[in-house]
Enzyme design. Structure first.
Site, PDB file in Angstrom:
ATOM      1  N   ASN A 160       0.813  -1.223   0.000  1.00 41.44           N
ATOM      2  CA  ASN A 160       0.000   0.000   0.000  1.00 41.44           C
ATOM      3  C   ASN A 160       0.845   1.271   0.000  1.00 41.44           C
ATOM      4  O   ASN A 160       0.380   2.314  -0.449  1.00 41.44           O
ATOM      5  CB  ASN A 160      -0.962   0.024   1.187  1.00 41.44           C
ATOM      6  CG  ASN A 160      -2.135   0.948   0.927  1.00 41.44           C
ATOM      7  OD1 ASN A 160      -2.966   0.664   0.071  1.00 41.44           O
ATOM      8  ND2 ASN A 160      -2.174   2.091   1.617  1.00 41.44           N
ATOM      9  N   ASP A 161       2.061   1.191   0.492  1.00 48.02           N
ATOM     10  CA  ASP A 161       2.925   2.369   0.406  1.00 48.02           C
ATOM     11  C   ASP A 161       3.201   2.718  -1.055  1.00 48.02           C
ATOM     12  O   ASP A 161       3.216   3.889  -1.436  1.00 48.02           O
ATOM     13  CB  ASP A 161       4.255   2.115   1.131  1.00 48.02           C
ATOM     14  CG  ASP A 161       4.149   2.358   2.632  1.00 48.02           C
ATOM     15  OD1 ASP A 161       3.158   2.961   3.076  1.00 48.02           O
ATOM     16  OD2 ASP A 161       5.071   1.951   3.354  1.00 48.02           O
ATOM     17  N   HIS A 162       3.458   1.697  -1.859  1.00 50.31           N
ATOM     18  CA  HIS A 162       3.683   1.962  -3.286  1.00 50.31           C
ATOM     19  C   HIS A 162       2.420   2.535  -3.929  1.00 50.31           C
ATOM     20  O   HIS A 162       2.475   3.496  -4.695  1.00 50.31           O
ATOM     21  CB  HIS A 162       4.106   0.681  -4.002  1.00 50.31           C
ATOM     22  CG  HIS A 162       5.472   0.201  -3.614  1.00 50.31           C
ATOM     23  ND1 HIS A 162       6.630   0.785  -4.086  1.00 50.31           N
ATOM     24  CD2 HIS A 162       5.876  -0.789  -2.798  1.00 50.31           C
ATOM     25  CE1 HIS A 162       7.684   0.163  -3.572  1.00 50.31           C
ATOM     26  NE2 HIS A 162       7.252  -0.794  -2.792  1.00 50.31           N
ATOM     27  N   GLY A 165       1.826   6.074  -2.894  1.00 48.16           N
ATOM     28  CA  GLY A 165       2.756   6.947  -3.606  1.00 48.16           C
ATOM     29  C   GLY A 165       2.316   7.206  -5.034  1.00 48.16           C
ATOM     30  O   GLY A 165       2.322   8.352  -5.505  1.00 48.16           O
TER      31      GLY A 165
END
Lengths: 402, 388
Positions: A160-162, A165
């Site tokens: 989910n960080d990707h 982003g």
């Protein structure tokens, strides 16, 4: 010439979600100024950490001691020059530093101001602290990725960080397009949690429409009737889990199924009633998987992949990081992994996995190592604020730019 | 129809995407782009993707991914109809292409780009147009295997696992949207359109967090035994985030970012066991301490009620995550309070729909129902109101 040349981004992000957004934009030519400080440069936010080095390439590094009033004034001046100001702190941190949206937009009405907090501004969970594994759990991603009755497993990396982003990058570029029409910037409130929830959008619609709650289903498709559809154990290269070799095989129609049967040598079981139609294969998927496993288990995964793909059957090795880095011929042919020309002062030779976007007219092939704390103080403050080197060095000595 | 005063209201998109980038087109369409999605006469193949609404029979997959668009039929066997399809490209800003879209090969891109040099074409395919695997077939599971996401997902007792649903292609979709808008930015600055290629394989490989770092820098990590990490269930590569059972559910537990605060909380709860033993303060025992801390946490968490533990964790600024089902996510109080849900009409019912995952202060997006355009033999361009 890269497609985002000329766009200035003041980057207060840290860890992964925010830095990944600004990395993508920097790869495409935006002038990203990454703000850090001696106080905050620890753990994954330390420029000598490999984690930091990966997500902060192609950016310029500015050190600002945000507990210092003069540094805060400089931050405000930089924000006045920026097209984009971005952070992924909890809500309110940049307001306390005097560079919140309300303050900055008074003097820079063009600014696009992005807050990538975990939960977004407002609501009972607004102040909650989150990392990607937190979001995965809360958004249903941990529950759904797994095997039936096997307990929650979830995604094996900070997916989910990707996504947060990339969504922030989409939001920023959309707001730049909007600014062309409206003449002014705006505030973007991106809740990483909402990005995570959007990832299970189809399952949510299924719940609202049919009352069905998505369940983990291993490698079977949750909603479509395709079989075989799985990862099959092949000949291992040793006894360790890292020596296991697996092959993903998918048949979506009769042609692919017949081609698979052909490559397997048309064994008798392929012709049985249990596997005659797609419906039958789905109904008997467990038995089908068992037959295919018997065929794959003593064979080499790569050899099978090529044999199957040649006959039109979707098949692919499960590649661990070593394969991706060392032997994936596709990534090699595309020069996906590159090494930075200039060694990193703390890490030596560092690498870049290239931006997976190929522009015909504005290629993005420039990769520069991540910078150490305040390494670009002089160039940034000269380019953005017209400060002299002497002024910058004096600010460093006085603890403003540290 | 496009929303009023939206970020992308001046952006026209011809959507010939397949499942590898349809999510990217959705992101732009929900932000107000004027998107048309032509379909072959037998209907868009993606309308066959499940799940389906048990009342209306409509594909919920398609409802989600093909939102906020206008649809019409192109007779793929009629030269007049194909001429109209190509004429659309003369008026468009962006065109998304996916080779599993039945109409993708029916457009003459060279001619379109020659007549509309500002056109940005975003071509999303499994491996791109070059390289030894360029013709490989890669539906989601195969893309996930080759791209590396399956290699680190799963547990020792499971095979490597595909991420649930469409998570892999939602990465390539998000990259495709980013690429399109970057290309559009270049058009606005220079007047020059271009073709952009987005290979799914590289999109997945570029979004694996620790995987390449572990390969190139594993010598710097004390718990590294090889340049790759095995699949290890919910245990994060740092060993400091893992799902633990509670009394009545599961919780993603981590003592980060403030280990001292976590210890203080365990002391407050009377659950610290031997963690205050001075031996753990010795540098050589720190790894042993972290292991012991996770063991103590596991024992304690097992005695706690999920909801109460989650509330207490957040009060202590600890980023625990309560493992939620889809049904629980649907009732989440934060999403409700932020009015995140949109609404879609499905058959004769209005249903909540996942909203736009970013909120703009001045030009907000929204998920709107797709609209069907009946051309009735008249010009498609005329019907949709586009002019070159």
């Amino acid at each position: 010439m890269r497609p985002l040349n000329g766009i200035r981004i003041l980057d207060f992000t840290h860890v992964l979600a925010g830095p990944f957004c600004t990395r993508v934009l920097a790869d495409m030519g935006a002038d990203v100024v990454k703000v850090n400080s001696t106080v905050r440069a620890a753990a994954n936010n330390a420029p000598n950490s490999p984690y930091y080095a990966i997500w902060n390439r192609n950016k310029r590094a500015l050190a600002l001691n945000m507990s210092d009033d003069e540094a805060k004034d400089v931050a405000k001046s930089l924000a006045n020059q920026a097209d984009v100001v971005i952070d992924n702190f909890s809500i309110g941190v940049l307001d306390r530093w005097g560079v919140g949206f309300d303050e900055v937009s008074k003097t820079n009405d063009q600014v696009i101001y992005v807050q990538m907090s975990g939960m977004g501004a407002g609501g009972p969970w607004s102040d909650f602290v989150t990392y990607a594994p937190t979001i995965h759990a809360l958004a249903g991603l941990t529950y759904t990725t797994g095997v039936p009755d096997g307990g929650p497993i979830g995604v094996g990396f900070s997916y989910n960080d990707h996504q947060a982003g990339l969504h922030a990058a989409v939001a920023i570029l959309s707001a730049i397009e909007a600014r062309r029409q409206t003449g002014i910037g705006q505030r973007i409130d991106l809740a990483q949690f909402e990005v995570g929830v959007a990832m299970i959008g189809v399952s949510l619609l299924d719940y609202f429409a049919n009352g069905k709650v998505a369940q983990p289903c291993g490698n079977r498709p949750p909603y479509d009737k395709f079989a075989p559809h799985g990862c099959y154990a092949c000949r291992p290269e040793g006894d360790d889990i890292l020596d296991e070799r697996w092959l993903a095989i998918v048949c979506r129609d009769e042609d692919e199924w017949q081609a698979l049967c052909h490559v397997m040598g048309n064994p008798d079981w392929c012709r049985s009633e249990a596997f005659k139609t797609m419906d039958a294969r789905c109904e008997n998927a467990e038995s089908l998987d068992s037959h295919i496993n018997s065929w794959t288990k003593a064979r080499d995964a790569t050899t099978l992949m090529y044999a199957l793909q040649e006959k039109g059957v979707p098949a692919g090795n499960v590649q661990p990081g070593i394969d991706l880095a060392e032997s994936d011929p596709q990534l090699k042919a595309r020069e996906f992994i590159r090494f930075m020309e200039e060694p990193h002062p703390g890490l030596g030779v560092t690498f870049a996995d290239r931006l997976p976007i190929y522009f015909e007219k504005t290629p993005c092939d420039t990769y520069e190592r991540s910078r150490t704390l305040g390494e670009d103080n002089v160039s940034v403050l000269a380019d953005w604020l017209g400060m002299s080197e002497q002024e910058v060095r004096s600010g460093e000595e006085n603890g403003h730019f540290t | 129809m496009p929303n009023s005063r939206t970020a992308l209201q001046q952006t026209r998109i011809v959507d010939l995407s397949d499942d590898k980038s349809i999510y990217g087109v959705k992101l732009l369409s929900d932000m107000g782009a004027d998107t048309v999605r032509p379909e072959i006469s037998s209907g868009d193949l993606l309308r066959q993707r499940g799940p389906f609404d048990e009342n209306s029979g409509e594909s919920l997959w398609y409802t989600f991914f093909a939102s906020s668009r206008r649809h019409f039929t192109v007779d793929e066997n009629s030269s007049a109809s194909l001429y109209e399809l190509n004429a659309l490209l003369r008026c468009a800003d962006l065109c998304f292409l996916g080779k599993e879209n039945a109409l993708a090969e029916k457009v003459n891109l060279d001619a379109a780009r020659s007549r509309n040099p500002k056109l940005v074409v975003v071509d999303v395919s499994p491996f791109g147009s070059a390289g030894p695997w360029r013709d490989f077939k890669a539906p989601d599971l195969v893309a996930s295997a080759l791209g590396g996401s399956s290699g680190v997902t799963g547990d020792h007792y499971t095979p490597p696992l595909k991420l649930f649903g469409e998570l892999n292609f939602m990465i390539s979709g998000a990259y495709a949207a980013t690429a399109a808008l970057a290309g559009l930015n270049h058009v606005r600055e220079s007047g020059e359109g271009q073709r952009i290629e987005v290979p799914v394989h590289e999109c997945i490989a570029s979004s694996l967090e620790h995987v390449f770092m572990w390969y190139f820098h594993h010598a710097q990590f004390p718990n590294a035994r090889a340049p790759a990490l095995e699949r290890r269930g919910s245990l994060h590569w740092t060993n400091l985030y893992v799902v633990m059972p509670t009394k009545n559910g599961e919780m993603m537990v981590t003592p980060t970012p403030n280990m001292e605060a976590q210890l203080a909380w365990l002391v407050e709860e009377g659950a610290f066991q031997d963690l205050l033993d001075p031996k753990y303060e010795e540098p050589e025992n720190r790894r042993q301490y972290f292991t012991r801390l996770m063991e103590v946490l596991r024992e304690w968490v097992a005695t706690e009620d999920s909801e109460e533990l989650f509330r207490k964790a957040q009060e202590h600024h600890a980023p625990y995550g309560w493992v939620q089902t889809v049904a629980e996510v649907a009732k989440n109080p934060q999403l409700e309070a932020r009015s995140w849900w949109d609404s879609l009409r499905l058959g004769d019912r209005n249903l909540p729909s996942p909203g736009v995952p970013f909120q703009f202060s001045d030009t907000p997006g929204s998920v709107v129902e797709s609209e069907w355009i009946e051309t009735n033999g008249s010009s498609v361009l005329e019907n949709i109101g586009w002019e070159a």
